[in-house]
Design a protein around this motif. Structure first.
Motif, mmCIF file in Angstrom:
data_model
loop_
_atom_site.group_PDB
_atom_site.id
_atom_site.type_symbol
_atom_site.label_atom_id
_atom_site.label_comp_id
_atom_site.label_asym_id
_atom_site.label_seq_id
_atom_site.Cartn_x
_atom_site.Cartn_y
_atom_site.Cartn_z
ATOM 1 N N HIS A 82 16.986 45.562 34.189
ATOM 2 C CA HIS A 82 16.968 46.195 32.867
ATOM 3 C C HIS A 82 17.657 47.557 32.936
ATOM 4 N N TYR A 84 18.239 51.000 30.304
ATOM 5 C CA TYR A 84 17.988 51.610 28.997
ATOM 6 C C TYR A 84 19.294 52.171 28.441
ATOM 7 N N ARG A 125 11.696 42.920 26.708
ATOM 8 C CA ARG A 125 12.545 41.833 27.222
ATOM 9 C C ARG A 125 13.635 42.442 28.086
ATOM 10 N N ASN A 127 17.102 43.270 29.640
ATOM 11 C CA ASN A 127 18.447 42.954 29.116
ATOM 12 C C ASN A 127 19.430 42.590 30.219
ATOM 13 N N CYS A 129 20.802 44.229 32.242
ATOM 14 C CA CYS A 129 21.816 45.275 32.381
ATOM 15 C C CYS A 129 23.175 44.873 31.801
ATOM 16 N N THR A 130 23.152 44.091 30.740
ATOM 17 C CA THR A 130 24.429 43.776 30.082
ATOM 18 C C THR A 130 24.350 44.271 28.635
ATOM 19 N N ASN A 131 25.507 44.472 28.052
ATOM 20 C CA ASN A 131 25.552 44.893 26.645
ATOM 21 C C ASN A 131 25.427 43.706 25.718
ATOM 22 N N SER A 132 25.745 42.518 26.253
ATOM 23 C CA SER A 132 25.740 41.336 25.383
ATOM 24 C C SER A 132 24.316 40.837 25.150
ATOM 25 N N GLN A 133 24.189 39.990 24.157
ATOM 26 C CA GLN A 133 22.885 39.424 23.785
ATOM 27 C C GLN A 133 22.310 38.606 24.954
ATOM 28 N N VAL A 134 21.032 38.802 25.264
ATOM 29 C CA VAL A 134 20.410 38.037 26.366
ATOM 30 C C VAL A 134 19.336 37.143 25.774
ATOM 31 N N SER A 135 19.431 35.862 26.037
ATOM 32 C CA SER A 135 18.444 34.933 25.482
ATOM 33 C C SER A 135 17.304 34.744 26.483
ATOM 34 N N ILE A 139 17.242 34.949 30.769
ATOM 35 C CA ILE A 139 16.280 35.680 31.617
ATOM 36 C C ILE A 139 15.656 34.723 32.627
#
Ligand code: ATP
Ligand code: SF4
Ligand code: SF4
Ligand code: MG
Length: 392
Positions: A82, A84, A125, A127, A129-135, A139
């Motif tokens: 993750h 921030y 949730r 992320n 460590c990506t900027n894109s959407q994580v489903s 995860i």
């Protein structure tokens, strides 16, 4: 690539007996004569500088095995769970609690302990460590092959009931109203259970007190009682001993230990190493750079297997990782500090102070300039009143 460096064990080093070949054979000398290793005559042993390339020559030359090559914490290239926001704090890896065992999480401030608590509670949730959407599937896939995969799968399906005692209990009176008994009875309408937990956490005499009148320690015990009253699969306690004196800390530790059974996960984050030593069956240590990144260590045993001692020593054996330059050592009696006794800062005679129905008796005393005064005593006693007393 991990950062590696040579370190000297002062206790093994015997510079008068060895010919100091570690220094003679080190190939790294920069212009201006700065060396990767030099003898510090005052310290009485060699010191290794940031020029060290961890080539290992000195390790082989030392006849007393006083030098080893260790890893230093550095951001990992993978396993980032993750972050921030861009350039925000990064958490690497997650610990996996085991059923029926208390997992202790230790680490300096701002290393990501609360972040872990929120992720394992399902409140945050990761992320990845990506900027894109994580489903949710992303995860679960990220943790494939680890014990976290089934845990998170069940958590995200709503099949794991989690109770999370938050770190900041001071916020509780903002959203919880009524007396201690009201609060506990709202969680369990079984009066016998409420009476029992109140006894266990020394809340019986406070049952009719309004929540907004409780001291920090009383609020902490109420938050823990409320968590323990709930029936859950996972119990997470984030700093359960803050505000508590030693007697109350032990009481709380006992109560938490009692719920650890074969079908429960119990996770305790705390800075009180003695309490964790007593409570935790397993320990993970967070290391890295506070506020920048935190890495979860391998799981190690609790008190019996030395997990807490490794934290104190600042060296993680299985990772060969130096997390602190110097070990933390406790002395039964610290070396005395020189204090100029003639420089009196404050002196007082025997005195009595009344605040409402509270009475404070103080024996005559004196404080010298430069002295550090420790104030000890049980909860809700005169220290609280001393701090709250208006300046006159
Ligand atoms: N919502 C957020 N947005 C941005 N940064 C955050 C957020 N929450 C936490 N952080 C940062 O992440 C880092 C880790 O925070 P975290 O609360 O997990 O640390 P901690 O190990 O629990 O610290 P402490 O021992 O002080 O409670 C800190 O630098 C914190 O400022
Ligand atoms: S590891 Fe190599 S570079 Fe580092 S101090 Fe030893 S000899 Fe010098
Ligand atoms: S580290 Fe080893 S070789 Fe170097 S001074 Fe100490 S004992 Fe001698
Ligand atoms: Mg925290």
């Amino acid at each position: 690539m991990p950062v590696r460096v040579a370190v000297v064990d002062k206790d093994l080093c015997q510079p008068r007996k060895c010919g100091q070949e570690c220094i003679r054979f080190c190939p790294i000398v920069r212009g201006g004569g700065k060396r990767a290793i030099y003898m510090d005559e005052q310290l009485g042993h060699p010191v290794i500088t940031d020029l060290c390339t961890a080539c290992g020559i000195c390790v082989r030359k030392c006849p007393f095995e006083a030098i080893t090559i260790v890893n230093l914490p550095s951001e990992l290239g993978e396993d980032c769970v993750h972050q921030y926001g861009p350039s925000g704090f990064k958490l690497f890896r997650l610990p996996m609690p085991k059923l029926g065992r208390v997992l202790g999480i230790i680490g300096q401030n701002a290393m990501g302990k609360t972040t872990i608590a929120k992720i394992l509670a399902g409140e945050l949730r990761p992320n990845l460590c990506t900027n894109s959407q994580v489903s949710t599937e992303d995860i679960i896939r990220f943790f494939r092959g680890t014990e976290l995969q089934p845990y998170l799968t069940r958590l995200y399906r709503g099949e794991v009931k989690v109770v999370h005692k938050p770190q900041y209990i001071e916020l509780i009176p903002m959203y919880v109203k009524g007396t201690v008994k009201d609060v506990l009875m709202k969680i369990s309408d079984n009066e016998e259970k409420v009476t029992k937990i109140a006894e266990k956490l020394n809340l019986t005499h406070l049952l009719n007190r309004d929540v907004d009148k409780l001291s920090g320690g009383e609020l902490q015990r109420l938050a823990i009682a409320a968590a323990l009253l709930r029936d859950a699969d996972t119990y997470i306690f984030d700093e359960p001993t803050t505000h508590l004196d030693i007697v109350e800390r032990l009481r709380v530790a006992e109560a938490i230990k009692d719920i650890a059974s074969g079908d429960k996960y119990v996770i305790v984050i705390d800075h009180d190493l003695a309490v964790l030593d007593y409570l935790a069956d397993q320990v993970v240590i967070l290391y890295g750079k506070p506020g920048a990144y935190g890495i979860v260590s391998h799981m190690r045993g609790g008190a019996r297997e030395g997990g807490i001692n490794e934290y104190l020593n600042g060296y993680l054996t299985s990772e060969n990782m130096l997390i602190r330059k110097e070990p933390i050592k406790f002395r039964v009696k610290p070396a005395p500090r020189p204090i100029q006794k003639e420089k009196v800062l404050l002196e007082w005679t025997d005195l009595t102070k009344r605040l409402g129905d509270f009475e404070l008796e103080v024996k005559a005393g004196v404080i010298h300039r430069g002295e550090v005064i420790g104030v000890l005593g049980p909860q809700r006693n005169w220290q609280d009143n001393l701090c709250q007393a208006p300046r006159q």
